[in-house]
Design a protein around this motif. Structure first.
Motif, PDB file in Angstrom:
ATOM      1  N   ARG A 551       0.872  -1.163   0.000  1.00  0.00           N
ATOM      2  CA  ARG A 551       0.000   0.000   0.000  1.00  0.00           C
ATOM      3  C   ARG A 551       0.908   1.211   0.000  1.00  0.00           C
ATOM      4  O   ARG A 551       2.127   1.080   0.070  1.00  0.00           O
ATOM      5  CB  ARG A 551      -0.952  -0.020   1.214  1.00  0.00           C
ATOM      6  N   ILE A 552       0.353   2.424  -0.086  1.00  0.00           N
ATOM      7  CA  ILE A 552       1.197   3.611  -0.027  1.00  0.00           C
ATOM      8  C   ILE A 552       1.960   3.590   1.296  1.00  0.00           C
ATOM      9  O   ILE A 552       1.370   3.492   2.364  1.00  0.00           O
ATOM     10  CB  ILE A 552       0.347   4.897  -0.125  1.00  0.00           C
ATOM     11  N   PRO A 872      11.249   9.679  -5.958  1.00  0.00           N
ATOM     12  CA  PRO A 872       9.962   8.979  -5.864  1.00  0.00           C
ATOM     13  C   PRO A 872       9.355   8.728  -7.233  1.00  0.00           C
ATOM     14  O   PRO A 872       9.598   9.473  -8.178  1.00  0.00           O
ATOM     15  CB  PRO A 872       9.100   9.954  -5.055  1.00  0.00           C
ATOM     16  N   GLN A 873       8.568   7.658  -7.315  1.00  0.00           N
ATOM     17  CA  GLN A 873       7.784   7.359  -8.522  1.00  0.00           C
ATOM     18  C   GLN A 873       6.311   7.563  -8.179  1.00  0.00           C
ATOM     19  O   GLN A 873       5.789   6.947  -7.262  1.00  0.00           O
ATOM     20  CB  GLN A 873       7.995   5.913  -8.961  1.00  0.00           C
ATOM     21  N   PHE A 874       5.641   8.451  -8.916  1.00  0.00           N
ATOM     22  CA  PHE A 874       4.213   8.676  -8.727  1.00  0.00           C
ATOM     23  C   PHE A 874       3.431   7.971  -9.826  1.00  0.00           C
ATOM     24  O   PHE A 874       3.968   7.675 -10.892  1.00  0.00           O
ATOM     25  CB  PHE A 874       3.910  10.178  -8.726  1.00  0.00           C
ATOM     26  N   SER A 875       2.159   7.693  -9.542  1.00  0.00           N
ATOM     27  CA  SER A 875       1.296   7.023 -10.519  1.00  0.00           C
ATOM     28  C   SER A 875       0.059   7.868 -10.798  1.00  0.00           C
ATOM     29  O   SER A 875      -1.056   7.363 -10.913  1.00  0.00           O
ATOM     30  CB  SER A 875       0.886   5.640  -9.992  1.00  0.00           C
ATOM     31  N   TRP A 876       0.270   9.187 -10.921  1.00  0.00           N
ATOM     32  CA  TRP A 876      -0.855  10.099 -11.092  1.00  0.00           C
ATOM     33  C   TRP A 876      -1.698   9.759 -12.320  1.00  0.00           C
ATOM     34  O   TRP A 876      -2.925   9.884 -12.297  1.00  0.00           O
ATOM     35  CB  TRP A 876      -0.354  11.543 -11.206  1.00  0.00           C
ATOM     36  N   ALA A 877      -1.040   9.327 -13.402  1.00  0.00           N
ATOM     37  CA  ALA A 877      -1.792   9.046 -14.639  1.00  0.00           C
ATOM     38  C   ALA A 877      -2.825   7.948 -14.426  1.00  0.00           C
ATOM     39  O   ALA A 877      -3.846   7.906 -15.109  1.00  0.00           O
ATOM     40  CB  ALA A 877      -0.829   8.651 -15.756  1.00  0.00           C
ATOM     41  N   GLY A 887       2.602  16.896  -0.010  1.00  0.00           N
ATOM     42  CA  GLY A 887       2.227  17.418   1.292  1.00  0.00           C
ATOM     43  C   GLY A 887       2.591  16.427   2.380  1.00  0.00           C
ATOM     44  O   GLY A 887       3.400  15.520   2.167  1.00  0.00           O
ATOM     45  N   PRO A 888       1.990  16.575   3.554  1.00  0.00           N
ATOM     46  CA  PRO A 888       2.328  15.686   4.677  1.00  0.00           C
ATOM     47  C   PRO A 888       1.854  14.252   4.484  1.00  0.00           C
ATOM     48  O   PRO A 888       2.285  13.365   5.198  1.00  0.00           O
ATOM     49  CB  PRO A 888       1.590  16.320   5.873  1.00  0.00           C
ATOM     50  N   VAL A 889       0.948  14.043   3.520  1.00  0.00           N
ATOM     51  CA  VAL A 889       0.455  12.704   3.219  1.00  0.00           C
ATOM     52  C   VAL A 889       1.285  12.128   2.071  1.00  0.00           C
ATOM     53  O   VAL A 889       1.608  12.828   1.119  1.00  0.00           O
ATOM     54  CB  VAL A 889      -1.034  12.764   2.810  1.00  0.00           C
ATOM     55  N   MET A 890       1.628  10.832   2.156  1.00  0.00           N
ATOM     56  CA  MET A 890       2.440  10.203   1.112  1.00  0.00           C
ATOM     57  C   MET A 890       1.567   9.801  -0.076  1.00  0.00           C
ATOM     58  O   MET A 890       0.470   9.282   0.091  1.00  0.00           O
ATOM     59  CB  MET A 890       3.146   8.978   1.682  1.00  0.00           C
ATOM     60  N   TYR A 891       2.075  10.043  -1.294  1.00  0.00           N
ATOM     61  CA  TYR A 891       1.338   9.711  -2.511  1.00  0.00           C
ATOM     62  C   TYR A 891       2.142   8.826  -3.476  1.00  0.00           C
ATOM     63  O   TYR A 891       1.561   8.244  -4.387  1.00  0.00           O
ATOM     64  CB  TYR A 891       0.941  10.990  -3.257  1.00  0.00           C
TER      65      TYR A 891
END
Length: 1024
Positions: A551-552, A872-877, A887-891
Motif C-alpha cells: 500500500r502507499i 519517488p515514482q508517482f502514478s498520477w496518470a 504534502g504531509p500525506v504520502m502519494y
C-alpha cells in the motif's frame, strides 16, 4: 543456445500496474540463467528490490530504462542475448525500441524467448486482431484507430457502449468504457497519450460477460501447457488487476473450460510465444460465445499470482524455455518430482484481493478497464468462503472479513446498493450488508452481473453471521467459512480469548501442486479449518514476519528487508520460516527459506503458528514495516518469544505523548506540539504556537487528513471539512518549520553501539519523507548538524534499548529537531545499504543472533564514495480524478535511484528513471498560485529561460489544455495545493504523461541540473 552473457531489463520503479511481481519474476530469471553458467547484466534503477541486490546478477546498472542508456550498456558489456519478457511492459517496450532503432542488430544481440515480431503481434491491437482472425480465433467486434476522428467513426459503426483499449501500454492505461459519443470525445485524447505507437482499439463492450485468464507456457518446439485457469469474480469491464480473482476457475462447465483453454493455446501459438504468456478470454454468461480479448507475451502481473497459487514457478521455467529447453526437460523446482509439462491440480481455493487507496487520492470513480489498485493479497483455504474472508483481512483496511467490520456496520441499505451499482472498491462488503438487510442474491446479480455462485458464497457467510448474532454457536462451521476469532467474539458478545479457548486449532497443509495425485513435497504451507491432520514439517528457529499487502508507504523495500534478513539468518546456519501472503514478492517464493507460511499476519495466526512450531521459535516483527509493530504488545503478553527490541520500547516510540516526554527528559529538541479537543481550542493553541502549524487528526489511517495551515481561516476550514475534533478524537497541532532542511538517520543498534547513515531531503519539511528526493551523503547540511543527528540517534537507541533497526527523522534549522522515531526497518534501508556497500540486514542479523554489533567503535557513520540520489515514482496518470500534489500525506508508489561523480549527474539519472520524466528540450510551463513558492519557481524559470520557452497559465489562457493534450509542453513545474485554480492543468498533465514537478525546491535543483546537462554534462553509464 551458445550464450555466455545475457542482458536482463527490469521494470523500474514500483507503479500502479507494474509492481513487485516483476521483481519476483526477474529474480527467478536471473537464478535460472546463473544455473546455466551464463553471466547476467541487469538494468534496473529500482533501488528497493531484491532483484538489484548483488547476489543475483553479475552486473547491475542503476540507470534509466531508456534507449540511449541501454545502447551504452550493450556497447560496454557486449551481451550475446537480451531477455525482454521478465520486466513487465517497461522491458518489453524498451526491447522493441532497441530492435526498431537497429541497436540489437548493430551489436549482434539476439532476443531470447518470444521474437520481436511476436511481441508486436501481441501488443499492437491492430496486428493482434488480424493475427487472431487469420488463425480462426474469435475476437470481439472491433477495429483499430490511429486518430480520435477515426475512433469516433468506428464507435458509430459498432454502436454504443464501446470500450477503448490502448496498444503498447501497461495495465489498461488510458482504457475506458464510453456509453455515448460525448463520453468518447471527453477521454479519447488520454487513450492516445498512453499509447507508445499512437494506436487504440475501439471494441464492442461485452457488458456482464465473464472474464477468465490462462497462464500458458510454450517451448520452441511447440509443446504447450496451460498451467492454471484463473476466474475474475468481477465481470468484463473491470481490469483484471482490479478484479477479485479465484483459482482454479469455479463456475465454468467442462465445455466452457476446454473451449477457453483451446483459445488460450491457439493465441500463444499464433504470436509464436516462447516462454510464458497470459491470455484473457471473455465468456458469454448467457450463451456459448467466447472471445480472445488480449495477451501479454511476457511474465504478467497475474504470472506471480499463478505461480504462487499453483506451485508452478512460471518465471524460472519460462527462462529455461527461452534458452531452448523443452517443457519435458525442465524440472519443476517446487515439487522436485515433476517436469514442466505437468499441469498443476489444486485441492484448495485461492482468492486474490486487490487493495486500493481511493480515499487518500480523493478518487470517487468506480472500477473500470484502467487499473487503479496499489497492491494485492492472496488467501488460501479449503472453501471459497474461507479463502475470501482471509483475503479481505489480508488487505489490511480494518475489516475482519466480509461481515462484522466498521464498513459493514456503518453502511445503510441505500449506500450499500449504490456501492454495488457504481462498482466501487470493496463492493463485496456492500453486497454482504445488502444481503444482511434483506436484498436477494438475484437482485444483486441484476445490478452488477456477478455470477450468483459467488454471491451465494457471500450469502452463506451472512447467514452464519446472523446465527452467531442470535447466539447459535457452531464454531466449526464458522471457522470453515473463514470467520476470525474477532468476528465470532463480536457477534457472540464474548472476548477473543474466550473464543480461542473454545475452538479447535487449524491444521497445516502443504501446497503440493498435484492435489495428492503424484508424490510431491513443498515448503509452501497454509493453515485451514478444512482438514483434520497437519502435514508434518521440521521445526524452525526463526519466524520472520513479512510486509503483507503493498500500500502507499509499504512496498517492495520491506520485502527486500524481509528476504535479506531471512537469507542472512539462513547463512548463519539457522532454520528460517517467513509468514507473508503477498503473491507479488520474492519473500513468498519457494527457495528463500525453509518454510513459507502463506497466511494472515495477525495475532491469531501467529499464535497458531507458534503453537505448531513449539515455544523455541523466535518471532521477528521489525523487518516488514508497520504491520508488525501492532503485534508486539499482544504477542509479548501471550508469551511469544520476540527477537530484538522489546514491546515497551516500541510503544514508547509509537505513542506520541510518551515519545515527546522522553525527548524532553533527554534534552532533545522537537517542534512544539499540543492536543486540541475542539475547533475553538485548536485555534487558540495554533495562535499560541504561531502559524504555520501542522495538523494531524488522531485515529486516521496513513495520515490521510494531515495538512499545513498558514492562518486561522485555513485551520478552521481544514478542521470543519476533514477532521472529527472531539475529546475522543483529538487533533495534534505542532509548529510547522518550513524553512528547515528535513533529514533522517538510518541505523542499527545493539543497545550500546550504533552504525548509522545520515540522509538529506531536497524537498522541505511538509513533504512526506516517502515523497522526498533523498541525497547521500548530505549536501547542504553542515557537519555539526550531521554529527548531532547521529548523536541523537545513538542516545535514543541506548535509552530505548534498541536491538535492531531504527530510523529517526529530523528538521535542521537553527538547531536539530526530532520529528519521530521508528524502531523498525525503514523505507530507505535498501538505498542506504546499496549506496554505502554495507548490508544493514547483515548488521541486524548480527544483533539478532549474537546480541551485539561486530564493530569496535561505539558510533560508526557510513557514507558512500559517490553521490547517490533516490527519487519517488508517482502514478498520477493511473489515479483517475486525483489532484497531483505533495504534502504531509504520502502519494508515491515506488522509488528509483542512481549515482554519479557529481550531484547533478546523480540527480538527473535518478529523476529520469521515474516515468514519465524526460529532460525538456523546447518548452516548460512554470507557475504557482501559492505565494510561499513564488520566489523559488521564479528562480527556476529564470535559470531555464535561456534554453526553453517558458510559459505561465496567464500567457497561454485557454490554450493550456490543448497544448498539454497534444504534447506541446515538455514539462510542468508547479507547487502548492490549489485545486480550485489548477486542477485541470495538473490533471491533464498527468493524463498525457507530461513530466510533473510538484515542489519548488526540487524545481530549482532540477533547473540547475538541466543547465549542467545542456552545457555538456555527461550522464555516465557505469555498473554498481
Amino acid at each position: 543456445m551458445d550464450i555466455k552473457k545475457i542482458l536482463v531489463i527490469g521494470s523500474g520503479a514500483i507503479k500502479v500496474a507494474e509492481a513487485a511481481e516483476f521483481d519476483y519474476s526477474g529474480s527467478q530469471t536471473l537464478k535460472a540463467f546463473r544455473e546455466e553458467g551464463i553471466k547476467t547484466v541487469l538494468v534496473n534503477p529500482n533501488i528497493a528490490t531484491i532483484q538489484t541486490s548483488k547476489f543475483l546478477a553479475d552486473r547491475v546498472y542503476f540507470i534509466p530504462i531508456q534507449r540511449q542508456f541501454l545502447a551504452e550498456v550493450i556497447e560496454q558489456e557486449r551481451p550475446d542475448a537480451i531477455a525482454c519478457g521478465f520486466g513487465g511492459q517497461t522491458a518489453l517496450s524498451a526491447c522493441v525500441d532497441l530492435d526498431e532503432a537497429g541497436v540489437l542488430e548493430k551489436y549482434g544481440v539476439r532476443v531470447v524467448g518470444t521474437p520481436v515480431r511476436g511481441i508486436k503481434r501481441a501488443l499492437s491491437r491492430d496486428l493482434f486482431q488480424k493475427a487472431m482472425r487469420e488463425a480462426g480465433i474469435p475476437v470481439p467486434p472491433s477495429s483499430p484507430a490511429k486518430s480520435p476522428e477515426e475512433a469516433i467513426e468506428i464507435a458509430r459503426y459498432l454502436g454504443y457502449p464501446v470500450v477503448v483499449r490502448v496498444s503498447f501500454n501497461l495495465g489498461g492505461a488510458g482504457a475506458f468504457v464510453a456509453r455515448s459519443e460525448e463520453a468518447l470525445k471527453a477521454r479519447i485524447y488520454k487513450a492516445f497519450a498512453q499509447s507508445a505507437i499512437g494506436e487504440v482499439l475501439v471494441e464492442k463492450y461485452l457488458e456482464g460477460w465473464k472474464e477468465i485468464e490462462f497462464e500458458v507456457v510454450r517451448d520452441a518446439y511447440d509443446n504447450v501447457a496451460a498451467v492454471v485457469c484463473m476466474e475474475n469474480i468481477d465481470p468484463m469491464g473491470v481490469h483484471t488487476g482490479d478484479s477479485i480473482v479465484v483459482a482454479p476457475c469455479l463456475t465454468l462447465t467442462d465445455e466452457e473450460y476446454q473451449t477457453a483453454r483451446n483459445i488460450s493455446i491457439g493465441v500463444v501459438r499464433t504470436i509464436e510465444l516462447i516462454g510464458e504468456g497470459n491470455v484473457q478470454v471473455a465468456i458469454n454468461y448467457a450463451g456459448p460465445e467466447q472471445y480472445a480479448i488480449e495477451t501479454n507475451p511476457r511474465m504478467s502481473r497475474s504470472s506471480a499470482l499463478a505461480s504462487k497459487a499453483s506451485g508452478y514457478p512460471l518465471a524460472y521455467i519460462a527462462a529455461k524455455l527461452a534458452l531452448g529447453y523443452r517443457l519435458d526437460e525442465v524440472l519443476n523446482q517446487v515439487t522436485r518430482r515433476t517436469v514442466a509439462s505437468f499441469e498443476p491440480a489444486l485441492d484448495y481455493i485461492v482468492v486474490k484481493h486487490p487493495r486500493w487507496e481511493s480515499d487518500r487520492f480523493g478518487v470517487t470513480e468506480g472500477l473500470g478497464p484502467e487499473m487503479m489498485s496499489i497492491g494485492e493479497a492472496m488467501g488460501i483455504g479449503r472453501t471459497l468462503e474461507e479463502a475470501w474472508q482471509k483475503a479481505v483481512r489480508m488487505i489490511d483496511i480494518g475489516e475482519p472479513g466480509l461481515v462484522g467490520g466498521p464498513m459493514f456496520q456503518s453502511l445503510t441499505l441505500e449506500e450499500a446498493l449504490k456501492c454495488i451499482k457504481d462498482y466501487v472498491p470493496y463492493w463485496p462488503i456492500c453486497a454482504a450488508k445488502a444481503i444482511y438487510l434483506g436484498v436477494s442474491v438475484e437482485e444483486i446479480h441484476k445490478i452488477n452481473k456477478v455470477d450468483k455462485f459467488f454471491l451465494n458464497a457471500i450469502k452463506r457467510i451472512v447467514d452464519v453471521y446472523k446465527r452467531l448474532e442470535a447466539g447459535e454457536v457452531d464454531l466449526d462451521e464458522a471457522k470453515v467459512l473463514g470467520f476470525s476469532d474477532w468476528q465470532i467474539a463480536k457477534a457472540l458478545g464474548k472476548s477473543v480469548d474466550e473464543i480461542r479457548a473454545m475452538r479447535r486449532r487449524p491444521v497445516v497443509k502443504k501446497i503440493d501442486t498435484l492435489a495428492g495425485e503424484w508424490p510431491a513435497d513443498t515448503n509452501y504451507l497454509y493453515l485451514t479449518y478444512g482438514g483434520q491432520y497437519d502435514d508434518k514439517t521440521p521445526g524452525v528457529d526463526y519466524l520472520v514476519v513479512g510486509a503483507g499487502v503493498f500500500r502507499i508507504g509499504v512496498s517492495v523495500e520491506f520485502d527486500w528487508s524481509t528476504v535479506t534478513l531471512a537469507t542472512e539468518l539462513k547463512n548463519r546456519g539457522y532454520r528460517v520460516a517467513i509468514l507473508n501472503y503477498n503473491p507479488e514478492t520474492v519473500s513468498t517464493d519457494w527457495d528463500i527459506v525453509d518454510k513459507l507460511y502463506f497466511d494472515e499476519i495477525s495475532v491469531e495466526r501467529v499464535l497458531d503458528i507458534v503453537e505448531k512450531e513449539g515455544n523455541g521459535v523466535t518471532v521477528v516483527l521489525y523487518a516488514g514495516g508497520q504491520i508488525g509493530q501492532r503485534l508486539y504488545v499482544p504477542l509479548e503478553k501471550a508469551g511469544v518469544k520476540i527477537g530484538g527490541t522489546r514491546a515497551k520500547s516500541i510503544d514508547m516510540a509509537e505513542d506520541r505523548g510518551k515519545f515527546s516526554k522522553l525527548l524532553d527528559r533527554l534534552g532533545i529538541k522537537q517542534p512544539p506540539w499540543l492536543y486540541a479537543a475542539s475547533v475553538e481550542e485548536a485555534v487558540k493553541l495554533a495562535e499560541g504556537l504561531g502559524f504555520p502549524v501542522l495538523l494531524r487528526p488522531s485515529y486516521v489511517l496513513g495520515g490521510t487528513y494531515m495538512a499545513v495551515a498558514y492562518n486561522k481561516e485555513e485551520l478552521i476550514n481544514f478542521l470543519s471539512k476533514a477532521a472529527k475534533v472531539s475529546g475522543e478524537y483529538p487533533v495534534v497541532i505542532s509548529k510547522f518549520m518550513p524553512k528547515g532542511i528535513e533529514a533522517e538517520v538510518d541505523a542499527v543498534s545493539d543497545g550500546v553501539k550504533i552504525v548509522a547513515t545520515p540522509i538529506e531531503h531536497i524537498e522541505p519539511p511538509g513533504v512526506h519523507s516517502g515523497d522526498s528526493t533523498m541525497v547521500l551523503p548530505p549536501r547542504r547540511l553542515e557537519e555539526w548538524a550531521v554529527k548531532k543527528m547521529t548523536d541523537i540517534a545513538h542516545t535514543l537507541a541506548v535509552e530505548l534499548e534498541v536491538k535492531g533497526p531504527l530510523n529517526v527523522q529530523f528538521i535542521v534549522q537553527d538547531d536539530v529537531y526530532v520529528i519521530e522515531a521508528n524502531l523498525r526497518v525503514s523505507r530507505s534501508m535498501p538505498f542506504v545499504s546499496k549506496a554505502t556497500g554495507v548490508n544493514y540486514m547483515s548488521l541486524v542479523a548480527d544483533v539478532l543472533t549474537h546480541g551485539r554489533l561486530a564493530v569496535d567503535e561505539e558510533r560508526i557513520t557510513l557514507k558512500p564514495s559517490k553521490w547517490w540520489v533516490k527519487s519517488p515514482q508517482f502514478s498520477w496518470a493511473r489515479l483517475r480524478g486525483a489532484y497531483p500534489r505533495l504534502g504531509p500525506v504520502m502519494y508515491s508508489t515506488g522509488e528509483v535511484a542512481s549515482n554519479g561523480s557529481v550531484f547533478e549527474e546523480a540527480l538527473l539519472k535518478s529523476w529520469l528513471s521515474a516515468t514519465p520524466n524526460k529532460i525538456p528540450s523546447k518548452t516548460a510551463l512554470i507557475y504557482t498560485y501559492d505565494p510561499h513558492h513564488e520566489e523559488l519557481l521564479r528562480q527556476a524559470a529564470g535559470l531555464l529561460s535561456w534554453r526553453l520557452e517558458i510559459y505561465t497559465p496567464e500567457q497561454l489562457g485557454g490554450k493550456i489544455a490543448e497544448m498539454l493534450k497534444w504534447r506541446k509542453i515538455d514539462i510542468v513545474m508547479t507547487a502548492g495545493v490549489t485545486p480550485e485554480k489548477d486542477f485541470h492543468i495538473r490533471r491533464t498533465a498527468a493524463d498525457t504523461n507530461t513530466p510533473l514537478v510538484l515542489d519548488s525546491t526540487l524545481a530549482v535543483e532540477l533547473a540547475k541540473a538541466f543547465n549542467w546537462y545542456y552545457k555538456n554534462g555527461k550522464l555516465e553509464v557505469a555498473p554498481w
